[in-house]
Design an enzyme around this catalytic site. Sequence first.
Site, PDB file in Angstrom:
ATOM      1  N   GLY A  12       0.643  -1.033   0.216  1.00  0.00           N
ATOM      2  CA  GLY A  12      -0.070  -0.035   0.034  1.00  0.00           C
ATOM      3  C   GLY A  12       0.708   1.325  -0.201  1.00  0.00           C
ATOM      4  O   GLY A  12       0.344   2.395   0.562  1.00  0.00           O
ATOM      5  N   ASN A 108      -6.082   2.704 -12.929  1.00  0.00           N
ATOM      6  CA  ASN A 108      -5.112   1.787 -12.409  1.00  0.00           C
ATOM      7  C   ASN A 108      -3.569   2.472 -12.700  1.00  0.00           C
ATOM      8  O   ASN A 108      -3.493   3.083 -13.767  1.00  0.00           O
ATOM      9  CB  ASN A 108      -5.244   0.517 -13.396  1.00  0.00           C
ATOM     10  CG  ASN A 108      -4.222  -0.636 -13.027  1.00  0.00           C
ATOM     11  OD1 ASN A 108      -3.974  -1.032 -11.814  1.00  0.00           O
ATOM     12  ND2 ASN A 108      -3.353  -1.200 -14.023  1.00  0.00           N
ATOM     13  N   HIS A 110       0.288   1.194 -13.590  1.00  0.00           N
ATOM     14  CA  HIS A 110       1.080   0.209 -13.978  1.00  0.00           C
ATOM     15  C   HIS A 110       2.431   0.588 -13.927  1.00  0.00           C
ATOM     16  O   HIS A 110       2.813   1.503 -14.481  1.00  0.00           O
ATOM     17  CB  HIS A 110       0.362  -0.286 -15.537  1.00  0.00           C
ATOM     18  CG  HIS A 110       1.149  -1.261 -16.076  1.00  0.00           C
ATOM     19  ND1 HIS A 110       0.911  -2.830 -15.515  1.00  0.00           N
ATOM     20  CD2 HIS A 110       2.303  -1.542 -16.813  1.00  0.00           C
ATOM     21  CE1 HIS A 110       2.034  -3.422 -16.291  1.00  0.00           C
ATOM     22  NE2 HIS A 110       2.759  -2.805 -16.924  1.00  0.00           N
TER      23      HIS A 110
HETATM   24  C1  GRF Z   1       3.102  -1.175  -7.760  1.00  0.00           C
HETATM   25  O1  GRF Z   1       4.424  -1.344  -8.358  1.00  0.00           O
HETATM   26  C2  GRF Z   1       1.970  -0.891  -8.748  1.00  0.00           C
HETATM   27  O2  GRF Z   1       2.492  -0.427 -10.053  1.00  0.00           O
HETATM   28  C3  GRF Z   1       1.488  -2.232  -9.053  1.00  0.00           C
HETATM   29  O3  GRF Z   1       1.601  -2.973  -7.813  1.00  0.00           O
HETATM   30  C4  GRF Z   1       2.348  -2.232  -7.064  1.00  0.00           C
HETATM   31  C5  GRF Z   1       1.727  -1.921  -5.746  1.00  0.00           C
HETATM   32  O4  GRF Z   1       2.813  -1.424  -4.767  1.00  0.00           O
HETATM   33  N1  GRF Z   1       0.069  -2.255  -9.731  1.00  0.00           N
HETATM   34  P1  GRF Z   1       2.093  -0.933  -3.280  1.00  0.00           P
HETATM   35  O5  GRF Z   1       1.190  -1.932  -2.665  1.00  0.00           O
HETATM   36  O6  GRF Z   1       1.287   0.383  -3.614  1.00  0.00           O
HETATM   37  O7  GRF Z   1       3.147  -0.579  -2.514  1.00  0.00           O
END
Ligand code: GRF
Length: 207
Positions: A12, A108, A110
Site C-alpha cells: 500500500g 489503475n 501500471h
Molecule cells: C506497484 O508497483 C503498482 O504499480 C502495481 O503494484 C504495486 C503496488 O505497490 N500495480 P504498493 O502496494 O502500492 O506498495
Amino acid sequence: MLKVGVLVSGGGTNLQAIIDKIEDKKITNAMISVVISNNANAYALERARKHNIEAICLSPKCYETRDQFNEALLTTLKKYEVDLVVLAGFLVIIPECVIHEYENKIINIHPSLIPSFCGTGYYGLKVHEAVLERGVKVTGATVHFVDTGTDTGPIILQKAVEVKEDDTSKTLQQRVMEEAEWNILPEAIHLIANNKISVIGNKVKKS
Ligand code: GRF
C-alpha cells in the site's frame, strides 16, 4: 467532493501517497471513502486504519462462487458511494459488472510505459525483470482508465524513469515507485476530482 474507493492487495505505498497528498491538500476535492483488500493481512489496510479510513477485506475465497464475490464488490462500492475506483496494486481481476457500472471511473497504476511491458502476466517484479532482460534504457509508470482488456484503457498520465546499468528488478521497482507512481497516481486523482480530464474515444484530454 469525489469519493474514492482504493483497492489494494499488498503493502500500500501507493495508497499512502494518496493519503498523504489528500492530507497535504495536493489532492483537492477528493476523499477516500473506503479501502478494500482481497488480503486480510495486507499492510495497506493497516495504513488506512491509522488514518481513520474505513478498511475492509473482501476476498473471492470467502464466497462460494465468483459471481457472489463480484456482486459483493459492487454492492460494497455502492454502499460507500464510491465515485472513482483506484486500483493501487490490486491483484484480482475486476469483474465486468463493475467495469460497466464504473465506465471511465476506474483507474489503475501500471509500473511501465504502456504499451511496453504490459498485458497478461506483467505484474509486480515481473515487469521490471522483463525491462532489464530487454535492456531498455528508459522505463516508467502509467495511470490509465480500466476497460475490459488488460492494461488497454485510455492513458491518463505517464512518467519516464531512467534504467541504470547496475539496477536489479528490486532497485528498479523502488525507483519507479518513488519517481513515478507515487506522483502520477495522486496527480490523476487530483485532475479527475477537479474535472480536468475528459475521455474522447480511447484518448484522454487534459484541460
Ligand atoms: C506497484 O508497483 C503498482 O504499480 C502495481 O503494484 C504495486 C503496488 O505497490 N500495480 P504498493 O502496494 O502500492 O506498495
